[in-house]
Enzyme design. Structure first.
Site, PDB file in Angstrom:
ATOM      1  N   THR A 195      33.759 139.073  81.378  1.00  0.00           N
ATOM      2  CA  THR A 195      35.254 139.308  81.577  1.00  0.00           C
ATOM      3  C   THR A 195      35.641 140.282  82.319  1.00  0.00           C
ATOM      4  O   THR A 195      36.716 140.340  83.041  1.00  0.00           O
ATOM      5  CB  THR A 195      35.686 139.551  80.088  1.00  0.00           C
ATOM      6  N   LEU A 241      40.957 140.134  81.848  1.00  0.00           N
ATOM      7  CA  LEU A 241      41.513 139.211  80.847  1.00  0.00           C
ATOM      8  C   LEU A 241      40.308 138.710  80.186  1.00  0.00           C
ATOM      9  O   LEU A 241      39.687 137.495  80.219  1.00  0.00           O
ATOM     10  CB  LEU A 241      42.102 138.036  81.933  1.00  0.00           C
ATOM     11  N   HIS A 242      40.074 139.609  79.001  1.00  0.00           N
ATOM     12  CA  HIS A 242      38.713 139.372  78.391  1.00  0.00           C
ATOM     13  C   HIS A 242      39.231 138.122  77.476  1.00  0.00           C
ATOM     14  O   HIS A 242      38.007 137.189  77.584  1.00  0.00           O
ATOM     15  CB  HIS A 242      38.541 140.594  77.100  1.00  0.00           C
ATOM     16  N   ASP A 243      40.238 137.994  76.783  1.00  0.00           N
ATOM     17  CA  ASP A 243      40.456 136.779  75.860  1.00  0.00           C
ATOM     18  C   ASP A 243      40.630 135.556  76.724  1.00  0.00           C
ATOM     19  O   ASP A 243      40.229 134.421  76.210  1.00  0.00           O
ATOM     20  CB  ASP A 243      41.559 137.264  74.877  1.00  0.00           C
TER      21      ASP A 243
END
Ligand code: RIB
Ligand code: CA
Length: 313
Positions: A195, A241-243
């Protein structure tokens, strides 16, 4: 090909909010419901933000079920307001949602929906895994009934982002992660290792805002605090933008490099509590329990994200 039916368990949270928009912007996905959990901020705000995001995207027909307000064992972690702002959506201001959560706890909602349609639903957990862990304990059959589980969480070769060792979602409720990791559910893990290679920069946000739209403005306003935090603490121009990257497992799986490993989580309560680790050398002789994303074409994912936001706008 029919769209993949998903439920997202979430703690919105800026990158959670962008994930909801990306799911709604992707024809490969049918977003069936949101379940909320405490995490980035408290359960009242994560639930309010989930409802507000669906209204913002004209998707209020999608049900929201409110979930756990505390982790299983550990005390609530420090608030994520420094990253996500006091509202949880950075500087974005959305009207108070008119819609309400369904009159069912997220745990019961998940159990009911998953058992009603065995092997049809893919669950995405993009916050602490408290709701799923309790659903597994209350109704172990859901482990076999889920089509799959995609987790944003953990740090394998990467350092942590909430402690030097641990990633936020796992650290916030390591006991929940332990239950989930050993549940037998087919898991794909999207850790910080990948991520952090998906950085949305201010130039990307400016490009998106070339054409004014409520979506472009939301991406700019919601990431403003997030960007400041990354500049100050991580030293780079952008935010991870981890999620949203979890959705690449459906909309662009070719961007991810996955490996099967046995992954566990430290719940010993010491300095590395919440640390996740893969048994690369197979010394434990334990069977693999998940696919782990260890590389990604990060810029290609960001381009896809921008393209989908432009379409949604
Ligand atoms: O470590 C990243 C995770 O923590 C993301 O889910 C973000 O929303 C925060 O909850
Ligand atoms: Ca999250």
């Amino acid at each position: 090909m029919s769209p993949t039916r998903i439920i997202i368990d979430t703690d919105p949270g800026v990158d959670d909010a962008l994930t909801i928009l990306l799911a709604l912007a992707s024809p490969e996905i049918l977003l069936e419901a949101l379940t909320t959990v405490c995490g980035n901020i408290g359960i009242d705000k994560t639930t309010r933000n989930a409802l507000a995001m669906l209204e913002f995207a004209n998707a209020s027909h999608i049900p929201v079920a409110r979930g756990c307000s505390l982790p299983l064992v550990t005390a609530p972690g420090k608030s994520g307001e420094a990253v996500h702002g006091a509202s949880g959506l950075g500087k974005a201001v959305l009207p108070e949602p008119k819609s309400k959560p369904v009159n069912q706890h997220a745990i019961d909602f998940l159990i009911e929906r998953i058992l009603a349609e065995p092997r049809q639903i893919t669950l995405f957990t993009i916050g602490p895994m408290t709701n799923l862990a309790l659903a597994i304990r209350k109704e172990p059959r859901i482990a076999q009934a889920l089509k799959g589980l995609v987790i944003m969480g953990g740090a394998i070769r990467s350092g942590g982002n909430i402690t030097p060792q641990a990633e936020f979602n796992v650290h916030a409720d390591p006991h929940a992660a332990h239950i989930v990791f050993h549940s037998g559910i087919p898991i794909t893990l999207i850790p910080l290792d990948v991520t952090y290679k998906c950085l949305l920069t201010t130039a990307d946000v400016d490009r998106l805002n070339r054409i004014a739209s409520p979506v472009a403005r939301f991406v700019r306003d919601s990431t403003a605090v997030y960007m400041d935090f990354y500049k100050k603490y991580e030293g780079f121009d952008g935010c991870a933008l981890h999620d949203p990257l979890t959705l690449a497992t459906i909309i662009a799986p070719e961007l991810l490099t996955l490996e099967e490993h046995h992954v566990d989580v430290d719940i010993s309560g010491g300095i590395s509590n919440g640390k996740t680790f893969a048994d690369f050398m197979k010394v434990s002789k334990k069977p693999t329990n998940m696919k782990v994303a260890l590389d990604v074409r990060g810029r290609d994912f960001i381009e896809l994200f921008i393209e989908r936001m432009e379409k949604l706008a």
